[in-house]
Design a protein around this motif. Sequence first.
Motif, mmCIF file in Angstrom:
data_model
loop_
_atom_site.group_PDB
_atom_site.id
_atom_site.type_symbol
_atom_site.label_atom_id
_atom_site.label_comp_id
_atom_site.label_asym_id
_atom_site.label_seq_id
_atom_site.Cartn_x
_atom_site.Cartn_y
_atom_site.Cartn_z
ATOM 1 N N VAL A 145 -3.545 -0.422 -8.349
ATOM 2 C CA VAL A 145 -2.751 0.709 -8.833
ATOM 3 C C VAL A 145 -1.296 0.332 -9.105
ATOM 4 O O VAL A 145 -0.635 0.963 -9.931
ATOM 5 C CB VAL A 145 -2.830 1.883 -7.828
ATOM 6 C CG1 VAL A 145 -2.119 1.520 -6.515
ATOM 7 C CG2 VAL A 145 -2.229 3.149 -8.422
ATOM 8 N N GLY A 146 -0.814 -0.704 -8.446
ATOM 9 C CA GLY A 146 0.570 -1.094 -8.648
ATOM 10 C C GLY A 146 0.815 -1.919 -9.893
ATOM 11 O O GLY A 146 1.952 -2.014 -10.366
ATOM 12 N N SER A 147 -0.259 -2.492 -10.463
ATOM 13 C CA SER A 147 -0.092 -3.386 -11.608
ATOM 14 C C SER A 147 -0.807 -2.923 -12.873
ATOM 15 O O SER A 147 -0.399 -3.274 -13.980
ATOM 16 C CB SER A 147 -0.588 -4.787 -11.246
ATOM 17 O OG SER A 147 -1.950 -4.739 -10.826
ATOM 18 N N THR A 158 2.522 1.858 -15.745
ATOM 19 C CA THR A 158 1.811 1.994 -14.468
ATOM 20 C C THR A 158 1.915 3.451 -14.002
ATOM 21 O O THR A 158 2.826 4.178 -14.406
ATOM 22 C CB THR A 158 2.410 1.077 -13.399
ATOM 23 O OG1 THR A 158 3.758 1.487 -13.122
ATOM 24 C CG2 THR A 158 2.409 -0.374 -13.855
ATOM 25 N N PRO A 159 1.009 3.888 -13.143
ATOM 26 C CA PRO A 159 1.098 5.263 -12.631
ATOM 27 C C PRO A 159 2.451 5.570 -11.994
ATOM 28 O O PRO A 159 2.991 6.663 -12.170
ATOM 29 C CB PRO A 159 -0.040 5.328 -11.610
ATOM 30 C CG PRO A 159 -1.053 4.354 -12.129
ATOM 31 C CD PRO A 159 -0.247 3.228 -12.704
ATOM 32 N N TYR A 160 2.991 4.620 -11.263
ATOM 33 C CA TYR A 160 4.294 4.847 -10.625
ATOM 34 C C TYR A 160 5.381 5.057 -11.669
ATOM 35 O O TYR A 160 6.226 5.957 -11.538
ATOM 36 C CB TYR A 160 4.653 3.658 -9.725
ATOM 37 C CG TYR A 160 6.103 3.645 -9.324
ATOM 38 C CD1 TYR A 160 6.619 4.631 -8.482
ATOM 39 C CD2 TYR A 160 6.976 2.662 -9.791
ATOM 40 C CE1 TYR A 160 7.962 4.631 -8.112
ATOM 41 C CE2 TYR A 160 8.311 2.659 -9.429
ATOM 42 C CZ TYR A 160 8.794 3.638 -8.589
ATOM 43 O OH TYR A 160 10.128 3.637 -8.242
ATOM 44 N N GLU A 161 5.374 4.256 -12.725
ATOM 45 C CA GLU A 161 6.384 4.398 -13.772
ATOM 46 C C GLU A 161 6.269 5.750 -14.468
ATOM 47 O O GLU A 161 7.280 6.378 -14.805
ATOM 48 C CB GLU A 161 6.245 3.258 -14.780
ATOM 49 C CG GLU A 161 6.634 1.893 -14.214
ATOM 50 C CD GLU A 161 6.256 0.736 -15.138
ATOM 51 O OE1 GLU A 161 6.856 -0.341 -15.000
ATOM 52 O OE2 GLU A 161 5.353 0.925 -15.987
ATOM 53 N N VAL A 184 -10.802 -2.778 2.618
ATOM 54 C CA VAL A 184 -10.114 -1.539 2.965
ATOM 55 C C VAL A 184 -8.641 -1.830 3.272
ATOM 56 O O VAL A 184 -7.752 -1.049 2.915
ATOM 57 C CB VAL A 184 -10.794 -0.841 4.156
ATOM 58 C CG1 VAL A 184 -9.956 0.329 4.648
ATOM 59 C CG2 VAL A 184 -12.186 -0.362 3.764
ATOM 60 N N ASP A 185 -8.372 -2.955 3.908
ATOM 61 C CA ASP A 185 -6.985 -3.336 4.204
ATOM 62 C C ASP A 185 -6.175 -3.486 2.927
ATOM 63 O O ASP A 185 -5.035 -3.023 2.848
ATOM 64 C CB ASP A 185 -6.949 -4.645 4.993
ATOM 65 C CG ASP A 185 -7.412 -4.487 6.425
ATOM 66 O OD1 ASP A 185 -7.415 -3.338 6.920
ATOM 67 O OD2 ASP A 185 -7.758 -5.502 7.055
ATOM 68 N N ASP A 186 -6.768 -4.142 1.924
ATOM 69 C CA ASP A 186 -6.059 -4.338 0.654
ATOM 70 C C ASP A 186 -5.861 -3.001 -0.069
ATOM 71 O O ASP A 186 -4.815 -2.768 -0.679
ATOM 72 C CB ASP A 186 -6.837 -5.304 -0.243
ATOM 73 C CG ASP A 186 -6.853 -6.729 0.309
ATOM 74 O OD1 ASP A 186 -5.972 -7.037 1.139
ATOM 75 O OD2 ASP A 186 -7.737 -7.514 -0.084
ATOM 76 N N MET A 187 -6.854 -2.147 0.004
ATOM 77 C CA MET A 187 -6.762 -0.837 -0.639
ATOM 78 C C MET A 187 -5.624 -0.019 -0.024
ATOM 79 O O MET A 187 -4.796 0.564 -0.727
ATOM 80 C CB MET A 187 -8.092 -0.084 -0.505
ATOM 81 C CG MET A 187 -9.250 -0.721 -1.259
ATOM 82 S SD MET A 187 -10.854 0.026 -0.837
ATOM 83 C CE MET A 187 -10.707 1.639 -1.624
ATOM 84 N N ILE A 188 -5.577 0.014 1.301
ATOM 85 C CA ILE A 188 -4.546 0.781 2.007
ATOM 86 C C ILE A 188 -3.164 0.184 1.751
ATOM 87 O O ILE A 188 -2.175 0.916 1.600
ATOM 88 C CB ILE A 188 -4.839 0.834 3.511
ATOM 89 C CG1 ILE A 188 -6.130 1.625 3.776
ATOM 90 C CG2 ILE A 188 -3.675 1.451 4.269
ATOM 91 C CD1 ILE A 188 -6.075 3.077 3.361
ATOM 92 N N SER A 189 -3.087 -1.118 1.679
ATOM 93 C CA SER A 189 -1.801 -1.778 1.437
ATOM 94 C C SER A 189 -1.215 -1.382 0.090
ATOM 95 O O SER A 189 -0.039 -1.012 -0.015
ATOM 96 C CB SER A 189 -1.979 -3.299 1.512
ATOM 97 O OG SER A 189 -0.768 -3.961 1.226
ATOM 98 N N SER A 193 2.076 1.167 -0.767
ATOM 99 C CA SER A 193 3.205 0.765 -1.619
ATOM 100 C C SER A 193 3.479 1.819 -2.682
ATOM 101 O O SER A 193 4.637 2.154 -2.959
ATOM 102 C CB SER A 193 2.911 -0.592 -2.278
ATOM 103 O OG SER A 193 2.807 -1.605 -1.308
ATOM 104 N N LEU A 194 2.415 2.356 -3.283
ATOM 105 C CA LEU A 194 2.576 3.398 -4.301
ATOM 106 C C LEU A 194 3.236 4.633 -3.712
ATOM 107 O O LEU A 194 4.207 5.167 -4.268
ATOM 108 C CB LEU A 194 1.210 3.765 -4.889
ATOM 109 C CG LEU A 194 1.198 4.972 -5.844
ATOM 110 C CD1 LEU A 194 1.998 4.675 -7.103
ATOM 111 C CD2 LEU A 194 -0.243 5.373 -6.190
#
Length: 288
Positions: A145-147, A158-161, A184-189, A193-194
């Motif tokens: 989601v961040g990239s 990006t969604p954040y932008e 799951v760890d990577d997903m939550i991380s 951030s988002l």
Amino acid sequence: MNKKRKNGRISDSKKMNRPKIRFNFWILFIIFVLSFAGCFMLYMVAANLDDDFFGDESSLITQESNVPDSTSASDSDNEIITSESSGEPESPAAEIIYPVPQSAAVDASYLENCCLITDSTLLPISSYTDFKDVIGSNELTAVNVGSTKVESAYGTVTPYEAIKLKKPMNVYIMLGSDIGTSSVDDMISSYTSLVSDIKSSLPDTKIYVMQLPPIAADGDTITNALIDEYNSRLIAMARKCGVYCLDTNTDMKANEGSLRTDYFNEETLELTSQYYKDICGYILTHTV
């Protein structure tokens, strides 16, 4: 004998004629005035030679007046200990109930000030409800989601932008289409951030993290137990970030814990329109 007496009288006469020492107040006063004048002259000379003389002197007085006494320091320490030992978190999350409890239903016009970030999990919701402002794509996941850039009214960003440019009053986020294939760890991380970025850029925007709905039947990689684990991590993340969390999972479960049958079309293997309508209705009845 006469000479001795005469000498004695002469000696006594000399003693009688010696001047007596008397205390004189005016002499003492003159000495005091001269001493004071001398000190004053030295003070003025020092002040004229040193431009910061008076500033240094006032600074010294200020420092002395700011020194806390032992009683004040002790009271201050006790207040800190009391605050820390109370067990009440100081973050904004202390005022939030997890998950958000049911509230009086708001009008559908509420959605005009809302924006949804989602992947394939909830992407079609705009086709069946009044929730029209949806940012996402089938390629978007919790991990990327961040990239990953998506098409939006602000271009391919990006969604954040997109959220940063839009500045909505409320942001809803449902991500998790990659559960079972991503850690799951990577997903939550990435999810964290988002949420943190949005909260930092738009502190007045309310952020709602939406739990992942159940699935109709467990598969080899995706199970409802895994979804429950992921949802537990989501609510923990929401607490940590001080944002809201919606339990868009429990009300959609059948008695056995899987997705309700009226939410899934077994012939087309697609989610029904009722599924999206009920999620939208849940949003409208769980606001703060």
